[in-house]
Motif scaffolding. Structure first.
Motif, short mmCIF file in Angstrom:
data_model
loop_
_atom_site.label_atom_id
_atom_site.label_comp_id
_atom_site.label_asym_id
_atom_site.label_seq_id
_atom_site.Cartn_x
_atom_site.Cartn_y
_atom_site.Cartn_z
N ILE A 1 36.19 -118.66 46.84
CA ILE A 1 36.49 -119.25 48.14
C ILE A 1 35.40 -120.24 48.48
O ILE A 1 34.22 -119.91 48.42
CB ILE A 1 36.57 -118.17 49.22
N PHE A 2 35.77 -121.46 48.83
CA PHE A 2 34.76 -122.47 49.14
C PHE A 2 34.92 -122.96 50.58
O PHE A 2 35.99 -122.86 51.18
CB PHE A 2 34.80 -123.64 48.15
N GLY A 3 33.84 -123.46 51.11
CA GLY A 3 33.81 -123.94 52.48
C GLY A 3 32.38 -124.08 52.95
O GLY A 3 31.48 -124.34 52.15
N GLU A 4 32.15 -123.87 54.23
CA GLU A 4 30.81 -123.97 54.77
C GLU A 4 30.33 -122.57 55.16
O GLU A 4 30.82 -121.57 54.64
CB GLU A 4 30.81 -124.93 55.96
N HIS A 5 29.35 -122.49 56.05
CA HIS A 5 28.73 -121.22 56.42
C HIS A 5 29.76 -120.15 56.74
O HIS A 5 29.65 -119.01 56.33
CB HIS A 5 27.81 -121.45 57.61
N GLN A 6 30.80 -120.50 57.47
CA GLN A 6 31.83 -119.55 57.87
C GLN A 6 33.23 -120.08 57.61
O GLN A 6 34.15 -119.32 57.35
CB GLN A 6 31.66 -119.20 59.35
N THR A 7 33.40 -121.37 57.62
CA THR A 7 34.71 -121.99 57.48
C THR A 7 35.23 -121.89 56.06
O THR A 7 34.49 -122.07 55.10
CB THR A 7 34.63 -123.48 57.88
N VAL A 8 36.52 -121.59 55.91
CA VAL A 8 37.20 -121.58 54.62
C VAL A 8 38.03 -122.85 54.50
O VAL A 8 38.90 -123.12 55.34
CB VAL A 8 38.10 -120.34 54.48
N LEU A 9 37.76 -123.64 53.47
CA LEU A 9 38.49 -124.89 53.25
C LEU A 9 39.50 -124.79 52.11
O LEU A 9 40.40 -125.61 52.00
CB LEU A 9 37.51 -126.03 52.95
N GLY A 10 39.33 -123.79 51.26
CA GLY A 10 40.25 -123.62 50.14
C GLY A 10 39.73 -122.58 49.18
O GLY A 10 38.71 -121.93 49.43
N TYR A 11 40.45 -122.42 48.09
CA TYR A 11 40.01 -121.46 47.09
C TYR A 11 40.49 -121.89 45.70
O TYR A 11 41.43 -122.68 45.56
CB TYR A 11 40.50 -120.05 47.41
N GLU A 12 39.81 -121.35 44.70
CA GLU A 12 40.16 -121.59 43.31
C GLU A 12 40.43 -120.26 42.61
O GLU A 12 39.84 -119.24 42.97
CB GLU A 12 39.03 -122.31 42.57
N ILE A 13 41.31 -120.30 41.62
CA ILE A 13 41.62 -119.11 40.82
C ILE A 13 41.30 -119.42 39.36
O ILE A 13 41.78 -120.43 38.81
CB ILE A 13 43.10 -118.72 40.94
N TRP B 1 40.86 -123.10 35.67
CA TRP B 1 40.86 -122.98 37.12
C TRP B 1 42.04 -123.74 37.70
O TRP B 1 42.48 -124.76 37.15
CB TRP B 1 39.59 -123.59 37.70
N LYS B 2 42.54 -123.28 38.85
CA LYS B 2 43.45 -124.09 39.65
C LYS B 2 43.05 -123.94 41.12
O LYS B 2 42.57 -122.88 41.53
CB LYS B 2 44.91 -123.71 39.43
N VAL B 3 43.24 -125.00 41.88
CA VAL B 3 42.69 -125.06 43.22
C VAL B 3 43.79 -125.14 44.27
O VAL B 3 44.85 -125.72 44.02
CB VAL B 3 41.74 -126.28 43.35
N SER B 4 43.54 -124.52 45.44
CA SER B 4 44.44 -124.61 46.59
C SER B 4 43.61 -124.92 47.83
O SER B 4 42.57 -124.29 48.05
CB SER B 4 45.19 -123.29 46.81
N TYR B 5 44.04 -125.89 48.63
CA TYR B 5 43.36 -126.23 49.87
C TYR B 5 44.15 -125.62 51.03
O TYR B 5 45.38 -125.69 51.07
CB TYR B 5 43.26 -127.75 50.03
N VAL B 6 43.44 -124.99 51.95
CA VAL B 6 44.09 -124.29 53.05
C VAL B 6 43.37 -124.61 54.36
O VAL B 6 42.22 -125.04 54.37
CB VAL B 6 44.10 -122.77 52.83
N THR B 7 44.07 -124.38 55.47
CA THR B 7 43.47 -124.48 56.81
C THR B 7 43.85 -123.23 57.59
O THR B 7 44.71 -123.28 58.49
CB THR B 7 43.96 -125.75 57.54
N PRO B 8 43.26 -122.08 57.27
CA PRO B 8 43.65 -120.82 57.90
C PRO B 8 43.13 -120.71 59.33
O PRO B 8 42.21 -121.43 59.74
CB PRO B 8 42.98 -119.77 57.00
N ASP B 9 43.74 -119.82 60.10
CA ASP B 9 43.27 -119.56 61.47
C ASP B 9 42.31 -118.38 61.48
O ASP B 9 42.16 -117.69 62.49
CB ASP B 9 44.45 -119.31 62.40
N TRP B 10 41.66 -118.11 60.36
CA TRP B 10 40.64 -117.07 60.24
C TRP B 10 39.50 -117.61 59.37
O TRP B 10 39.62 -118.68 58.76
CB TRP B 10 41.23 -115.78 59.64
N SER B 11 38.43 -116.86 59.31
CA SER B 11 37.27 -117.28 58.52
C SER B 11 36.67 -116.05 57.83
O SER B 11 36.96 -114.91 58.19
CB SER B 11 36.22 -117.96 59.40
N ILE B 12 35.85 -116.30 56.83
CA ILE B 12 35.10 -115.26 56.13
C ILE B 12 33.64 -115.72 56.07
O ILE B 12 33.36 -116.78 55.50
CB ILE B 12 35.63 -115.01 54.71
#
Length: 383
Positions: free
Chosen positions: A156-168, A176-187
């Protein structure tokens, strides 16, 4: 004179080899070619494992095995006086900032975000995973498998708390394959995921009416997507510290104030909880340091933490054994690295991210890894 070859096969496999401690497997494998071949196709030491905890932890950026027996812990002092903690020799050449476990495989995140290493401790095999582009200090990782038992890595990639997408990363295709997301939650970047039945669960945060609340997030490795959030026992922001699994059947959550809950039911789309225990110790688990497991037979939780600074400015890694009847025993495992120094010059906010203690209840596995190191037969001192 009776020799090894004269012993009945059932006696050797079911009685003798099933009772061999995992720490003695290397000696068993070197005894004869037949036993070495058997060990690569059958799990040795299953009977011995029932009476002990075998896991892995980090001390000063090195992976170590930790082993102790919880049976009769209230009447014994062996664990207190002599915990079995030993550095894993096969990983001596690397420094690790995080360890994650799934299906007998350990995913090691290399310090300075230079790569990933997957290790099967039972078979002594390793596999290096190279990034699609590059890894980052704020990446969050997980390892799991789909319904066809194909193993995969989540980044999972992003900033300090924000999730911008993930790779598998798919082990079968080595890609690898990548997916970009804009979720209404964070990790948050320090939250470690826990794998259960092939999927991985995280403590995340959602925002409702400008208020953050902790939630349970599940990544389904079959669909390669995050499913809708699930509830935690109670969604208190900044209260949750860690997740753990129980025999790959239940999920457990540890709260800062020494409260542990376990699931009655858990799947990617539904969960229910029951309280396991609560202690009042007068201090909190460190949110960046805490990890734990529970033993339902002994009705105890073992919480790994870093204690407070001593007068000499040293800190020690500690295991707190907590019973449902308010039983408590604390064990000093060893001195931690000087954590008063920042992880990188000019980045003091990262000091707490790389605390060196991670615990994982280990279950041996025959999952094969493509070995891409020169010494293909090298095994650790432990297995």
């Amino acid at each position: 004179m009776t020799t090894k070859s004269d012993l009945p096969g059932d006696l050797v496999e079911e009685e003798i080899l099933s009772r061999v401690p995992f720490t003695s497997l290397r000696s068993v494998r070197s005894t004869c070619r037949k036993w070495n071949a058997l060990s690569k196709n059958r799990i040795f030491g299953k009977a011995a494992a029932r009476n002990q905890f075998l896991g892995f932890m980090m001390m000063n950026y090195k992976v170590c095995s930790i082993q102790f027996d919880l049976q009769g812990i209230r009447n014994r002092v062996d664990f207190v006086n002599n915990p079995s903690v030993k550095q894993v020799s096969i990983l001596d050449h690397i420094e690790v900032s995080q360890v994650l476990h799934c299906d007998g495989l350990l995913l090691c995140v290399i310090k300075n975000n230079t790569g990933l290493l997957v290790w099967n401790p039972y078979l002594g095999q390793t596999r290096w995973i190279q990034p699609r582009q590059c890894f980052d200090m704020f990446d969050r990782y997980a390892i799991g498998y789909d319904n066809n038992r194909n193993h995969k890595i989540l980044r999972i990639f992003g900033e300090h708390q924000t999730v911008l997408g993930y790779e598998i990363y798919d082990f079968s295709s080595s890609s690898w394959k990548v997916s970009y997301v804009t979720p209404d939650w964070s990790i948050r970047f320090y939250q470690r995921g826990v794998s259960l039945k092939g999927n991985t669960y995280f403590v995340g945060q959602t925002v409702n009416e400008n208020m953050e609340a902790d939630i349970l997030l599940c990544f389904d490795f079959t669909t390669e997507r995050f499913v809708p959030p699930l509830p935690l026992p109670y969604p208190c922001d900044d209260e949750t510290v860690s997740l753990s699994c129980v025999r790959d059947e239940q999920l457990a959550v540890l709260y800062l104030r020494w409260e542990v809950w376990v699931t009655n039911k858990i799947d990617p789309y539904a969960v229910s909880w029951t309280k396991f225990l609560r202690h009042h110790l007068g201090f909190s688990v460190h949110i960046y340091d805490g990890s734990f497991f529970i033993d339902e037979e002994e009705n105890v939780a073992v919480v790994f933490d870093l204690d407070d600074f001593k007068g000499d400015r040293r800190r020690y890694q500690t295991a707190h054994i907590l019973g449902q009847d308010r039983y408590l025993k604390s064990v000093n495992i060893g001195e931690a690295q000087d954590l008063d120094k920042p992880y990188e010059p000019g980045s003091p906010t990262l000091r707490r991210l790389f605390r060196p203690l991670v615990s994982s209840s280990y279950v041996p596995s025959l999952v094969q890894l493509q070995i891409n190191q020169p010494d293909k037969e090298k095994e650790s001192d432990h297995y």
